[in-house]
Scaffold this active site. Structure first.
Site, mmCIF file in Angstrom:
data_model
loop_
_atom_site.group_PDB
_atom_site.id
_atom_site.type_symbol
_atom_site.label_atom_id
_atom_site.label_comp_id
_atom_site.label_asym_id
_atom_site.label_seq_id
_atom_site.Cartn_x
_atom_site.Cartn_y
_atom_site.Cartn_z
ATOM 1 C CB CYS A 20 -11.033 -20.385 21.582
ATOM 2 S SG CYS A 20 -10.615 -21.997 20.992
ATOM 3 C CB CYS A 78 -17.619 -21.619 20.459
ATOM 4 S SG CYS A 78 -16.609 -22.143 19.126
ATOM 5 C CG ASP A 138 -14.518 -19.683 18.242
ATOM 6 O OD1 ASP A 138 -14.836 -18.498 18.669
ATOM 7 O OD2 ASP A 138 -13.691 -20.439 18.852
ATOM 8 C CB CYS A 141 -10.801 -26.023 19.373
ATOM 9 S SG CYS A 141 -11.934 -25.387 20.824
HETATM 10 FE FE1 FES Z 1 -14.808 -22.036 19.463
HETATM 11 FE FE2 FES Z 1 -12.495 -23.067 20.397
HETATM 12 S S1 FES Z 1 -14.100 -22.333 21.491
HETATM 13 S S2 FES Z 1 -13.181 -23.179 18.343
#
Ligand code: FES
Length: 139
Positions: free
Chosen positions: A77, A34, A36, A121
């Site tokens: 997120c 993702c 992040d 996550c």
């Molecule tokens: Fe990337 Fe939650 S979608 S850590």
């Protein structure tokens, strides 16, 4: 996707968000899927172990490291931010050994659950914390 009230509260009002300028250790983890990224800053203190251990000449108190302060920065997120916030609350003031044992179940439970697709996550913050602690221990 339904988030619990606790998740929303941590997301809207995150605890221990920010940086520690002269941190004793920093851990950083990214999720390649993702994109992040999470960064954990630690200030480490030393305290006397409450448990005593016996030596040849009697009882001795052992010293142990603990998390004096912790901050996080997350580019992520809702779940990643809520998990980071909850994680910092759980480990602040605790020993490094205790913090290393924290797993995703502890945090998911503290948050009143996470949607299944968001469980991964919860590992981002935990992995960044473990990295920071291990860096400190290997100094
Ligand atoms: Fe990337 Fe939650 S979608 S850590």
């Amino acid at each position: 996707m339904q988030y619990s009230k606790k998740v929303i509260n941590h997301f809207k009002n995150p605890k221990n968000q920010g940086i520690i300028k002269k941190a004793d250790a920093i851990g950083e983890k990214g999720n390649p899927v993702c994109g992040d990224v999470m960064k954990i800053y630690l200030k480490i203190g030393v305290q006397e172990n409450k448990k005593t251990h016996s030596t040849g000449s009697g009882q001795a108190k052992k010293q142990e490291y603990y998390i004096k302060d912790i901050k996080f920065e997350t580019l992520g997120c809702v779940a990643a931010i809520a998990v980071s916030s909850a994680l910092t609350e759980v480990v602040k003031g605790k020993t490094l050994d205790y913090a290393l044992k924290i797993n995703k179940n502890t945090i998911v439970k503290k948050l009143g659950g996470l949607p299944d697709v968001k469980i991964h996550c919860s590992m981002l913050g935990i992995e960044a914390l473990r990295e920071a602690i291990n860096k400190f221990k290997n100094k």
